[in-house]
Design a protein around this motif. Structure first.
Motif, PDB file in Angstrom:
ATOM      1  N   TRP A   9      -5.526  -4.740  -9.296  1.00  0.00           N
ATOM      2  CA  TRP A   9      -4.712  -4.012  -8.313  1.00  0.00           C
ATOM      3  C   TRP A   9      -3.622  -3.224  -9.023  1.00  0.00           C
ATOM      4  O   TRP A   9      -3.363  -2.062  -8.712  1.00  0.00           O
ATOM      5  CB  TRP A   9      -4.118  -4.993  -7.311  1.00  0.00           C
ATOM      6  CG  TRP A   9      -3.394  -4.364  -6.153  1.00  0.00           C
ATOM      7  CD1 TRP A   9      -3.902  -4.063  -4.928  1.00  0.00           C
ATOM      8  CD2 TRP A   9      -2.004  -3.977  -6.117  1.00  0.00           C
ATOM      9  NE1 TRP A   9      -2.924  -3.506  -4.126  1.00  0.00           N
ATOM     10  CE2 TRP A   9      -1.750  -3.435  -4.833  1.00  0.00           C
ATOM     11  CE3 TRP A   9      -0.955  -4.029  -7.038  1.00  0.00           C
ATOM     12  CZ2 TRP A   9      -0.508  -2.964  -4.441  1.00  0.00           C
ATOM     13  CZ3 TRP A   9       0.300  -3.541  -6.655  1.00  0.00           C
ATOM     14  CH2 TRP A   9       0.515  -3.019  -5.369  1.00  0.00           C
ATOM     15  N   VAL A  10      -2.979  -3.877  -9.989  1.00  0.00           N
ATOM     16  CA  VAL A  10      -1.894  -3.222 -10.716  1.00  0.00           C
ATOM     17  C   VAL A  10      -2.428  -2.081 -11.579  1.00  0.00           C
ATOM     18  O   VAL A  10      -1.860  -0.986 -11.608  1.00  0.00           O
ATOM     19  CB  VAL A  10      -1.134  -4.242 -11.585  1.00  0.00           C
ATOM     20  CG1 VAL A  10      -0.028  -3.553 -12.380  1.00  0.00           C
ATOM     21  CG2 VAL A  10      -0.547  -5.353 -10.719  1.00  0.00           C
ATOM     22  N   ALA A  11      -3.539  -2.316 -12.288  1.00  0.00           N
ATOM     23  CA  ALA A  11      -4.109  -1.313 -13.182  1.00  0.00           C
ATOM     24  C   ALA A  11      -4.440  -0.026 -12.435  1.00  0.00           C
ATOM     25  O   ALA A  11      -4.286   1.075 -12.980  1.00  0.00           O
ATOM     26  CB  ALA A  11      -5.355  -1.867 -13.864  1.00  0.00           C
ATOM     27  N   GLU A  12      -4.860  -0.143 -11.200  1.00  0.00           N
ATOM     28  CA  GLU A  12      -5.221   1.033 -10.405  1.00  0.00           C
ATOM     29  C   GLU A  12      -3.991   1.820  -9.944  1.00  0.00           C
ATOM     30  O   GLU A  12      -4.129   2.966  -9.501  1.00  0.00           O
ATOM     31  CB  GLU A  12      -6.032   0.601  -9.182  1.00  0.00           C
ATOM     32  CG  GLU A  12      -7.410   0.045  -9.518  1.00  0.00           C
ATOM     33  CD  GLU A  12      -8.111  -0.518  -8.298  1.00  0.00           C
ATOM     34  OE1 GLU A  12      -7.509  -0.508  -7.190  1.00  0.00           O
ATOM     35  OE2 GLU A  12      -9.256  -0.990  -8.432  1.00  0.00           O
ATOM     36  N   ARG A  13      -2.799   1.229 -10.064  1.00  0.00           N
ATOM     37  CA  ARG A  13      -1.601   1.856  -9.505  1.00  0.00           C
ATOM     38  C   ARG A  13      -0.514   2.124 -10.545  1.00  0.00           C
ATOM     39  O   ARG A  13       0.626   2.418 -10.189  1.00  0.00           O
ATOM     40  CB  ARG A  13      -1.040   0.965  -8.382  1.00  0.00           C
ATOM     41  CG  ARG A  13      -1.957   0.919  -7.172  1.00  0.00           C
ATOM     42  CD  ARG A  13      -1.603  -0.225  -6.219  1.00  0.00           C
ATOM     43  NE  ARG A  13      -2.425  -0.166  -5.019  1.00  0.00           N
ATOM     44  CZ  ARG A  13      -3.687  -0.607  -4.954  1.00  0.00           C
ATOM     45  NH1 ARG A  13      -4.263  -1.139  -6.028  1.00  0.00           N
ATOM     46  NH2 ARG A  13      -4.368  -0.519  -3.829  1.00  0.00           N
ATOM     47  N   LEU A  14      -0.837   2.039 -11.810  1.00  0.00           N
ATOM     48  CA  LEU A  14       0.167   2.219 -12.855  1.00  0.00           C
ATOM     49  C   LEU A  14       0.819   3.596 -12.807  1.00  0.00           C
ATOM     50  O   LEU A  14       1.998   3.741 -13.147  1.00  0.00           O
ATOM     51  CB  LEU A  14      -0.466   1.988 -14.232  1.00  0.00           C
ATOM     52  CG  LEU A  14      -0.830   0.541 -14.577  1.00  0.00           C
ATOM     53  CD1 LEU A  14      -1.552   0.476 -15.910  1.00  0.00           C
ATOM     54  CD2 LEU A  14       0.415  -0.349 -14.602  1.00  0.00           C
ATOM     55  N   ASP A  15       0.082   4.597 -12.388  1.00  0.00           N
ATOM     56  CA  ASP A  15       0.621   5.963 -12.333  1.00  0.00           C
ATOM     57  C   ASP A  15       0.943   6.415 -10.908  1.00  0.00           C
ATOM     58  O   ASP A  15       1.209   7.593 -10.676  1.00  0.00           O
ATOM     59  CB  ASP A  15      -0.382   6.943 -12.951  1.00  0.00           C
ATOM     60  CG  ASP A  15      -0.651   6.641 -14.416  1.00  0.00           C
ATOM     61  OD1 ASP A  15       0.305   6.289 -15.133  1.00  0.00           O
ATOM     62  OD2 ASP A  15      -1.820   6.744 -14.845  1.00  0.00           O
ATOM     63  N   GLU A  16       0.937   5.486  -9.993  1.00  0.00           N
ATOM     64  CA  GLU A  16       1.101   5.857  -8.586  1.00  0.00           C
ATOM     65  C   GLU A  16       2.576   6.020  -8.235  1.00  0.00           C
ATOM     66  O   GLU A  16       3.417   5.186  -8.579  1.00  0.00           O
ATOM     67  CB  GLU A  16       0.459   4.779  -7.707  1.00  0.00           C
ATOM     68  CG  GLU A  16       0.374   5.137  -6.236  1.00  0.00           C
ATOM     69  CD  GLU A  16      -0.451   4.121  -5.463  1.00  0.00           C
ATOM     70  OE1 GLU A  16       0.098   3.532  -4.503  1.00  0.00           O
ATOM     71  OE2 GLU A  16      -1.623   3.915  -5.818  1.00  0.00           O
ATOM     72  N   GLU A  17       2.882   7.086  -7.548  1.00  0.00           N
ATOM     73  CA  GLU A  17       4.246   7.318  -7.073  1.00  0.00           C
ATOM     74  C   GLU A  17       4.628   6.206  -6.096  1.00  0.00           C
ATOM     75  O   GLU A  17       3.859   5.818  -5.231  1.00  0.00           O
ATOM     76  CB  GLU A  17       4.336   8.676  -6.380  1.00  0.00           C
ATOM     77  CG  GLU A  17       5.709   9.012  -5.821  1.00  0.00           C
ATOM     78  CD  GLU A  17       6.740   9.248  -6.926  1.00  0.00           C
ATOM     79  OE1 GLU A  17       7.935   9.108  -6.625  1.00  0.00           O
ATOM     80  OE2 GLU A  17       6.344   9.598  -8.054  1.00  0.00           O
ATOM     81  N   GLY A  18       5.840   5.696  -6.253  1.00  0.00           N
ATOM     82  CA  GLY A  18       6.292   4.648  -5.349  1.00  0.00           C
ATOM     83  C   GLY A  18       5.959   3.248  -5.818  1.00  0.00           C
ATOM     84  O   GLY A  18       6.249   2.280  -5.100  1.00  0.00           O
ATOM     85  N   VAL A  19       5.363   3.119  -7.009  1.00  0.00           N
ATOM     86  CA  VAL A  19       5.096   1.803  -7.604  1.00  0.00           C
ATOM     87  C   VAL A  19       5.852   1.725  -8.919  1.00  0.00           C
ATOM     88  O   VAL A  19       5.669   2.564  -9.795  1.00  0.00           O
ATOM     89  CB  VAL A  19       3.588   1.579  -7.846  1.00  0.00           C
ATOM     90  CG1 VAL A  19       3.360   0.248  -8.559  1.00  0.00           C
ATOM     91  CG2 VAL A  19       2.818   1.618  -6.529  1.00  0.00           C
TER      92      VAL A  19
END
Length: 261
Positions: A9-19
């Motif tokens: 879950w984290v790996a998919e959102r490392l570059d996500e705005e708001g994370v």
């Protein structure tokens, strides 16, 4: 949204705005050993104070706002915290965030720690460039934090269970009357370095009488270890949780009774 999130879950959102991924290890570990890509460094000692906060080891709202703002964290961000000690230090950051008004649904603990992550996932030694943010922090008066008199009242309350999350030797040397022992490490799976399965956790908790139908009052020595247990119980859906920030440090200082075994 669950407080516990897996590495995928984290790996998919490392570059996500708001994370915003936050590393709470010491700065030398962050710089020298490596960290999750994009993670910012907020060392554990930076958000603990023995005499500046509203209770126990809390850092104080203004100091915490400055610290998080410097790390580029906003109150509307999803915060994912991790350490290299099964999550116990990272959990303390998340509880501190909640006590200062960060929405609980946006607070997440990496299930596992840096050692577990680095076995399967990419790591970095480059600190990200982050813009300083305005982090709005205000102590939540009606949050999960409770004072010493509330804990004392729970001793004889059949609808409450007081939970001591320290080691067996510490418990035997002196604990709050009626408390049950639940060493926080009993919740950890050694192989994954994260939490045991939900079924294993529920079986262990039921065995100790720590059930969702009761109010669960958590304490240790300085409110670090109970942070991990707090996050684990939230993950399992426990709603009525009381977080005794003063813990045994305050209890003993105030001359309250202890039971020895």
């Amino acid at each position: 949204m669950d407080m516990l999130v897996d590495p995928e879950w984290v790996a998919e959102r490392l570059d996500e705005e708001g994370v915003r991924v936050v590393d709470v290890r010491e700065a030398w570990e962050y710089d020298g050993i490596g960290h999750l890509p994009g993670a910012v460094s907020v060392p554990f000692d930076a958000f603990r104070s023995a005499d500046e906060g509203e209770a126990g080891m809390l850092p104080g709202a203004a100091a915490f706002a400055d610290l998080m703002g410097e790390a580029g964290v906003r109150r509307e961000d999803h915060v994912v915290a991790y350490d290299d000690t099964h999550g116990v230090f990272a959990a303390r950051l998340l509880v501190t965030c909640e006590l200062y008004g960060h929405p609980r649904e946006k607070l997440h603990l990496l299930n596992g720690d840096y050692s577990a992550w680095s076995r399967e996932q990419e790591v970095s030694r480059e600190a990200p460039e982050v813009a300083e943010a305005n982090y709005d922090a205000a102590f939540v008066e009606d949050g999960p934090l409770v004072g010493i008199d509330v804990v004392a009242a729970a001793i004889d309350d059949p609808d409450a269970v007081i939970v001591d999350t320290r080691e067996e030797g510490e418990f035997d040397a002196g604990h709050i009357p009626s408390a049950v022992r639940l060493d926080w490490l009993e919740l950890v799976d050694e192989a994954s370095r994260g939490l045991k399965s939900d079924d294993e956790l529920r079986a262990l908790l039921e065995e100790r009488g720590v059930v969702p139908e009761k109010r669960v009052v958590l304490y240790c020595n300085t409110a670090r270890r109970i942070s991990h247990t707090y996050v684990a119980l939230r993950h399992l859906g426990y709603e009525d949780l009381a977080f005794y920030e003063g813990s045994l440090t305050e209890w003993e200082r105030e001359g309250r009774d202890l039971v020895t075994e």
